[in-house]
Motif scaffolding. Structure first.
Motif, PDB file in Angstrom:
ATOM      1  N   VAL A 131       0.835  -1.272   0.045  1.00 18.20           N
ATOM      2  CA  VAL A 131       0.013   0.168   0.073  1.00 18.20           C
ATOM      3  C   VAL A 131       0.877   1.299  -0.028  1.00 18.20           C
ATOM      4  O   VAL A 131       1.707   1.402   0.788  1.00 18.20           O
ATOM      5  CB  VAL A 131      -0.977   0.106   1.432  1.00 18.20           C
ATOM      6  CG1 VAL A 131      -1.974   1.312   1.246  1.00 18.20           C
ATOM      7  CG2 VAL A 131      -1.773  -1.331   1.251  1.00 18.20           C
ATOM      8  N   ILE A 149       0.034   5.581  -0.519  1.00 21.92           N
ATOM      9  CA  ILE A 149      -0.956   6.637  -0.589  1.00 21.92           C
ATOM     10  C   ILE A 149      -0.104   8.058  -1.000  1.00 21.92           C
ATOM     11  O   ILE A 149       0.867   8.185  -0.506  1.00 21.92           O
ATOM     12  CB  ILE A 149      -1.825   6.618   0.433  1.00 21.92           C
ATOM     13  CG1 ILE A 149      -2.388   5.366   0.901  1.00 21.92           C
ATOM     14  CG2 ILE A 149      -2.622   7.882   0.305  1.00 21.92           C
ATOM     15  CD1 ILE A 149      -3.333   4.952  -0.140  1.00 21.92           C
ATOM     16  N   VAL A 172      -1.568  -1.512  -4.022  1.00 24.87           N
ATOM     17  CA  VAL A 172      -2.797  -0.541  -3.794  1.00 24.87           C
ATOM     18  C   VAL A 172      -2.290   0.737  -3.732  1.00 24.87           C
ATOM     19  O   VAL A 172      -1.588   1.043  -2.763  1.00 24.87           O
ATOM     20  CB  VAL A 172      -3.497  -1.052  -2.520  1.00 24.87           C
ATOM     21  CG1 VAL A 172      -4.688  -0.294  -2.344  1.00 24.87           C
ATOM     22  CG2 VAL A 172      -4.098  -2.642  -2.607  1.00 24.87           C
ATOM     23  N   THR A 173      -2.884   1.404  -4.445  1.00 24.72           N
ATOM     24  CA  THR A 173      -2.244   3.112  -4.606  1.00 24.72           C
ATOM     25  C   THR A 173      -3.549   4.049  -4.236  1.00 24.72           C
ATOM     26  O   THR A 173      -4.814   3.396  -4.373  1.00 24.72           O
ATOM     27  CB  THR A 173      -1.768   3.390  -5.479  1.00 24.72           C
ATOM     28  OG1 THR A 173      -2.269   3.347  -6.910  1.00 24.72           O
ATOM     29  CG2 THR A 173      -0.157   2.659  -5.905  1.00 24.72           C
ATOM     30  N   GLY A 174      -3.668   5.018  -3.920  1.00 20.51           N
ATOM     31  CA  GLY A 174      -4.499   6.060  -3.585  1.00 20.51           C
ATOM     32  C   GLY A 174      -3.978   7.419  -3.310  1.00 20.51           C
ATOM     33  O   GLY A 174      -2.834   7.681  -3.511  1.00 20.51           O
ATOM     34  N   ARG A 205      -4.766  11.183  -1.182  1.00 24.58           N
ATOM     35  CA  ARG A 205      -5.474  11.793  -0.153  1.00 24.58           C
ATOM     36  C   ARG A 205      -4.905  13.213   0.084  1.00 24.58           C
ATOM     37  O   ARG A 205      -3.515  13.271  -0.119  1.00 24.58           O
ATOM     38  CB  ARG A 205      -5.444  11.065   1.327  1.00 24.58           C
ATOM     39  CG  ARG A 205      -6.031   9.918   1.396  1.00 24.58           C
ATOM     40  CD  ARG A 205      -6.186   9.168   2.652  1.00 24.58           C
ATOM     41  NE  ARG A 205      -6.951   9.995   3.504  1.00 24.58           N
ATOM     42  CZ  ARG A 205      -7.947   9.835   3.980  1.00 24.58           C
ATOM     43  NH1 ARG A 205      -8.972   9.096   3.185  1.00 24.58           N
ATOM     44  NH2 ARG A 205      -8.766  10.821   4.912  1.00 24.58           N
ATOM     45  N   ILE A 249      -5.326   5.631   6.033  1.00 24.90           N
ATOM     46  CA  ILE A 249      -6.004   5.351   4.357  1.00 24.90           C
ATOM     47  C   ILE A 249      -7.480   5.497   4.310  1.00 24.90           C
ATOM     48  O   ILE A 249      -7.976   5.768   3.182  1.00 24.90           O
ATOM     49  CB  ILE A 249      -5.680   3.808   3.907  1.00 24.90           C
ATOM     50  CG1 ILE A 249      -6.211   2.862   4.442  1.00 24.90           C
ATOM     51  CG2 ILE A 249      -4.085   3.995   3.816  1.00 24.90           C
ATOM     52  CD1 ILE A 249      -6.016   1.626   3.815  1.00 24.90           C
ATOM     53  N   LYS A 274     -10.931   2.791   1.556  1.00 28.99           N
ATOM     54  CA  LYS A 274      -9.922   1.923   1.205  1.00 28.99           C
ATOM     55  C   LYS A 274      -9.293   0.676   2.116  1.00 28.99           C
ATOM     56  O   LYS A 274      -8.886  -0.241   1.354  1.00 28.99           O
ATOM     57  CB  LYS A 274      -8.631   2.896   1.189  1.00 28.99           C
ATOM     58  CG  LYS A 274      -7.187   2.535   0.662  1.00 28.99           C
ATOM     59  CD  LYS A 274      -7.304   2.070  -0.980  1.00 28.99           C
ATOM     60  CE  LYS A 274      -7.456   3.323  -1.826  1.00 28.99           C
ATOM     61  NZ  LYS A 274      -7.284   2.944  -3.134  1.00 28.99           N
ATOM     62  N   GLU A 285     -11.556  -1.875   0.627  1.00 30.48           N
ATOM     63  CA  GLU A 285     -10.910  -2.387  -0.728  1.00 30.48           C
ATOM     64  C   GLU A 285      -9.907  -3.320  -0.187  1.00 30.48           C
ATOM     65  O   GLU A 285      -9.668  -4.284  -1.015  1.00 30.48           O
ATOM     66  CB  GLU A 285     -10.453  -1.165  -1.337  1.00 30.48           C
ATOM     67  CG  GLU A 285     -10.016  -1.372  -2.590  1.00 30.48           C
ATOM     68  CD  GLU A 285      -9.224  -0.487  -3.557  1.00 30.48           C
ATOM     69  OE1 GLU A 285      -8.463  -0.629  -4.525  1.00 30.48           O
ATOM     70  OE2 GLU A 285      -9.568   0.693  -3.211  1.00 30.48           O
ATOM     71  N   LEU A 286      -9.105  -2.989   0.778  1.00 30.61           N
ATOM     72  CA  LEU A 286      -7.986  -3.758   0.861  1.00 30.61           C
ATOM     73  C   LEU A 286      -8.356  -5.175   1.513  1.00 30.61           C
ATOM     74  O   LEU A 286      -7.741  -6.100   1.288  1.00 30.61           O
ATOM     75  CB  LEU A 286      -6.923  -3.348   2.211  1.00 30.61           C
ATOM     76  CG  LEU A 286      -6.023  -2.104   1.856  1.00 30.61           C
ATOM     77  CD1 LEU A 286      -5.237  -1.485   3.081  1.00 30.61           C
ATOM     78  CD2 LEU A 286      -5.066  -2.603   0.910  1.00 30.61           C
TER      79      LEU A 286
END
Length: 446
Positions: free
Chosen positions: A14, A16, A45-47, A49, A58, A62, A65-66
């Motif tokens: 992960v 972010i 897994v990216t995002g 914020r 996160i 999110k 989703e994880l």
């Protein structure tokens, strides 16, 4: 309450982006960290914020989703490329039902696997316990159980308090042991300082090739591998450079962005090799597209340990991956600032020797000594040290020698040979040859 699983290496990674998109280089480095720790990455897994979520970093969406991705890929572990607060780790574990490890915990785990010396193991354990001390409240349900019933109430100390006390006692013990080792290291440094031999430290980003260069220069066999933090424990060896005499070369732990503060603090005694050096050979991976950023990150860590003012000679390694030729780069005053070479192939090592010669040649003095016919062993030592400039036969059957050595080394050689110290003169030019064949500062690797 979530009971943390004891095993499992399949991991979700992960990262972010906080106020900026996630860079591919950051993902690649984090994947390399995970693989170095023994994890099996199954999904990135990216995002993005604007700021971290105070509860889970996160956000709950999110986190859900994880959980779904972990179920889909059979992941046992979630690795987060950010330092997390203990409460954020605990909340993420509760929301995902998986073991969560932040960036600091991952690096600590790698260090625990790599440390081999007694001191290194103690330093890593100390850093781990400091990291763990604030996280005892999470993940282990038995810590919240206080025994009750007839004969079981005890003095009133909960399991959590007991564990905290044990951790505190162990930290105190480790600090005491490391203080003793630090005294021993200081003694060794004082001995080296009493002999005027310059100390050089290899510094640089992890996996830049420091240990490979160290082996090429000294003929040592320090462990090398194409992975992050392949070696942790410092190694010190003597290095002989033509026209310079003996130098001391230290291979130090590699740096990485966002290096955990507890690790910097725990490895302070080890990093003293870098703090007390006369010169830093800053090894840079020439093939790394982020090399400019890596140089800045290393300099930031060096400044943090009080070594930011030490002069540097940048060594751009791995030029064989770029297909470039070895070269020297000088500043406006003509001083060498960069050396481009390949430690793996040996190309350019002679240029590094030339750069060191220019820096330390002023330590060398020239003298004329006379050896009697029975002092062949002392003569052979001078030739072994590549110190003889000229030789002529003396009337008594001995030898008159023009030699060049560091002044302190020449004085020690005279004492061993049992002859008075001769008057010293300026050394010859670096381009002049010795009688014996010239050798590079390092043997070529096989």
């Amino acid at each position: 309450m979530f009971e943390r699983p004891e095993s499992g290496e399949r991991a979700l990674l992960v990262r972010i982006g906080l106020g900026a998109p996630v860079a591919d280089e950051e993902l690649q480095e984090f994947q390399a960290l995970a693989v170095s720790a023994g994890a099996i990455p199954v999904q990135f897994v990216t995002g993005a914020r604007r700021r971290p979520d105070p509860e889970s970093f996160i956000g709950s969406g999110k986190a859900e989703e994880l959980k779904q991705l972990a179920d889909q890929h059979g992941a046992d572990l979630i690795l987060v490329d950010h330092p997390l607060k203990p409460s954020q780790e605990r909340n993420l574990e509760r929301l995902t039902g998986r073991r969560v490890l932040d960036r600091n915990g991952l690096i600590l785990d790698i260090f625990a696997q790599r440390a081999t010396s007694h001191e290194g193991k103690l330093e890593v354990e100390l850093a781990q316990l400091k990291h763990l001390a604030s996280r005892l409240v999470r993940g282990w349900t038995h810590l919240e159980r206080q025994k009750g019933g007839i004969g079981l109430r005890g003095p009133g100390e909960t399991q959590l308090e007991t564990d905290r006390r044990l951790v505190t006692d162990r930290i105190r013990t480790l600090k005491r042991r490391l203080a003793q080792i630090s005294v021993q290291r200081d003694t060794g440094r004082q001995v080296r300082r009493s002999i005027p031999v310059p100390a050089i430290a290899l510094v640089g980003y992890t996996n830049a090739g420091k240990s490979t260069l160290f082996n090429a220069l000294t003929g040592s066999r320090a462990y090398t591998a194409d992975q992050l933090f392949a070696t942790l424990d410092p190694t010190v060896r003597r290095l002989e450079v033509p026209h310079c005499g003996e130098l001391v070369l230290a291979d130090t732990v590699g740096f990485v962005r966002d290096l955990p503060h507890e690790l910097v603090a725990a490895f302070r005694s080890t990093l003293l090799e870098a703090r007390e050096a006369d010169l830093h050979l800053h090894v840079v991976d020439a093939a790394d597209p982020e090399r400019v950023i890596r140089v800045a990150q290393v300099n930031e860590v060096l400044a943090g340990i009080g070594a930011g003012d030490i002069e540097q000679l940048e060594v751009y390694n791995k030029i064989d991956r770029l297909g470039e030729a070895p070269r020297l780069e000088r500043d406006a005053s003509g001083t060498v600032r960069r050396v481009w070479l390949s430690a793996a192939t040996g190309a350019g090592l002679e240029l590094l020797a030339e750069a060191l010669t220019e820096r330390y040649a002023q330590r060398i003095a020239r003298a004329r000594v006379h050896l009697a016919p029975g002092q062949g062993r002392a003569r052979a030592e001078l030739y072994r040290r590549h110190a003889v400039r000229h030789e002529s036969a003396a009337e008594d059957g001995g030898w008159d020698l023009d030699v060049e050595l560091a002044a302190a080394e020449l004085e020690r050689w005279c004492r061993r040979a049992g002859i008075p110290a001769p008057p010293l003169t300026a050394p010859c030019l670096a381009g002049d040859g010795f009688l014996q064949s010239r050798r590079a500062a390092a043997p070529s690797p096989p």
